[in-house]
Design a protein around this motif. Structure first.
Motif, short mmCIF file in Angstrom:
data_model
loop_
_atom_site.label_atom_id
_atom_site.label_comp_id
_atom_site.label_asym_id
_atom_site.label_seq_id
_atom_site.Cartn_x
_atom_site.Cartn_y
_atom_site.Cartn_z
N GLY A 253 44.81 38.99 26.26
CA GLY A 253 44.13 37.41 26.10
C GLY A 253 43.11 36.80 26.94
O GLY A 253 43.34 36.26 28.08
N LEU A 254 42.33 37.84 26.49
CA LEU A 254 41.20 37.64 27.53
C LEU A 254 40.39 36.61 27.86
O LEU A 254 40.15 36.83 28.86
N SER A 255 40.91 35.76 26.93
CA SER A 255 39.77 34.10 26.91
C SER A 255 40.83 33.60 28.25
O SER A 255 40.24 32.62 28.88
N CYS A 256 42.56 33.74 28.37
CA CYS A 256 43.23 32.96 29.35
C CYS A 256 42.22 33.92 30.24
O CYS A 256 42.65 32.71 31.67
N LEU A 257 42.13 34.99 30.69
CA LEU A 257 41.97 35.37 31.64
C LEU A 257 40.00 35.14 31.82
O LEU A 257 40.41 35.30 33.45
N ALA A 317 42.57 31.46 40.53
CA ALA A 317 41.59 32.31 40.51
C ALA A 317 41.45 32.97 40.87
O ALA A 317 40.70 34.50 41.24
N GLU A 318 42.79 32.90 42.81
CA GLU A 318 42.75 34.34 43.01
C GLU A 318 43.28 34.86 41.93
O GLU A 318 43.15 36.62 42.16
N SER A 319 44.43 34.62 41.62
CA SER A 319 44.83 35.69 40.88
C SER A 319 44.08 36.67 39.37
O SER A 319 44.42 37.57 38.90
N ALA A 320 43.15 36.33 39.27
CA ALA A 320 42.67 36.89 38.34
C ALA A 320 41.62 37.77 38.95
O ALA A 320 41.65 38.76 38.28
N LYS A 321 41.51 38.05 40.28
CA LYS A 321 41.26 39.05 41.50
C LYS A 321 41.49 40.44 40.48
O LYS A 321 40.55 41.11 40.82
#
Length: 345
Positions: A253-257, A317-321
């Motif tokens: 699910g890269l779009s979600c990421l 936003a922090e979790s995506a790191k």
């Protein structure tokens, strides 16, 4: 090594192969953005002889031929499991988990992936799936990753209208119609603006159903459809109030990421064949797959709690790191080193 580009002036593979058109299924494949390459033993042997490591990206006949050549020429192979067999059967209108799914997986396992030194799993969901199907090669969970340059510390959308975005191929397993139906159930439908980023075989149907929302007076603005490059997609995401991910089949699910990296709070379908639920930080960002009423409830909750949405925007936003593509690249390089029997650098 891949299918040659139709546009001669565009970038071409180093080892191009002719396009192999599959009778009957070619329209379905092309509408999903897939092109199969013709098996050319001369090109395959030239490419494998050049390589230190052969990285297999799918499990189809071309990859089987490449794995065979690599075995004969003593080149180590690694693989990435990019596609569930359910992605294929869903586009053929067949149920998940049936006989055809089992046969496809048996082919991929025995002819391709069991010959790999290791297999990259883009998510834990993929690893669990492959273990269930008896894959023998070492399985490594490595995200495909997202470019974190230009990522946000939380987005700041307009309070009204509430811009809701869906990103992904407009196809059977992505279930965009669930979102369209959910808007009809929403208490705030008249203040919602829908944006769909993507194209695919179900584009006409999705556009038609979305247009009805406007024609029936459910929404004040006709839903927008477009195919955006990376820069424009990031600009759009920064103005989005919510990101909705409806897919029932998804290896990562890269779009979600991409959405959460810009601080967009997601609402994600919870499906046994979708790994995207891994990005949800709590139950408020999940709903039962194919359930438009529950999805509408989640959308309404976030609209009615703007302060919580703002707080979670920063947390997402922090979790995506954790999924930075530079980290994924380093892990892939170490996978190559191990395949070559070298110490990781």
């Amino acid at each position: 090594m891949a299918c040659e580009n139709d546009d001669a002036e565009e970038v071409q593979p180093d080892f191009p192969l002719r396009h192999f058109q599959i009778p009957v299924f070619e329209p379905i494949l092309s509408s999903n953005g897939f092109r199969f390459a013709e098996i050319d033993e001369t090109v395959i042997k030239e490419a494998v002889a050049w390589a230190d490591v052969v990285h297999i990206m799918e499990g189809f006949p071309l990859e089987a031929a490449v794995v065979k050549a690599a075995d004969e020429m003593c080149r180590p192979c690694v693989g990435t499991y990019h596609t569930f067999s359910e992605n294929i059967t869903a586009n053929l209108g067949l149920p998940e988990g049936g006989l055809l799914n089992r046969l496809i997986n048996l082919w991929w396992k025995t002819v391709v992936y069991d010959h790999c030194k290791s297999v990259q799993c883009p998510s834990q969901t993929v690893k669990d799936y492959l273990l269930k199907h008896g894959y023998k090669s070492p399985l490594e969970v490595i995200s495909n990753g997202v470019d974190m340059s230009g990522s946000s510390l939380g987005n700041e959308p307009e309070v009204k209208p509430f811009r809701i975005i869906n990103i992904g191929r407009l196809s059977s397993e992505k279930l965009q119609l669930t979102l369209i139906e959910a808007v009809r159930y929403s208490r705030h439908a008249s203040d919602i603006e829908l944006y769909f980023a993507g194209n695919g075989p179900k584009a006409k149907k999705v556009m038609r159903e979305a247009r009805k929302l406007y024609e029936d007076g459910v929404v004040r603005k006709a839903p927008s459809f477009g195919f955006y490059d990376s820069a424009h997609l990031k600009e759009l995401l920064r103005t989005a109030y919510l990101f909705i991910h409806c897919a029932k089949v998804e290896v990562e699910g890269l779009s979600c990421l991409e959405a959460i990296s810009q601080g967009v709070v997601p609402v994600i379908a919870d499906s046994v064949f979708s790994a995207s639920s891994q990005f949800a930080l709590d139950e408020r960002s999940l709903y039962p797959v194919s359930d438009p009423q529950k999805l509408a409830e989640r959308i309404d909750w976030w609209i009615e709690h703007p302060e919580e949405r703002e707080q979670m925007s920063l947390m997402y936003a922090e979790s995506a790191k954790r999924y930075d593509i530079s980290d994924s690249s380093s892990k892939i390089i170490r996978m190559y080193e191990r395949a070559l029997g070298r110490e990781a650098v």
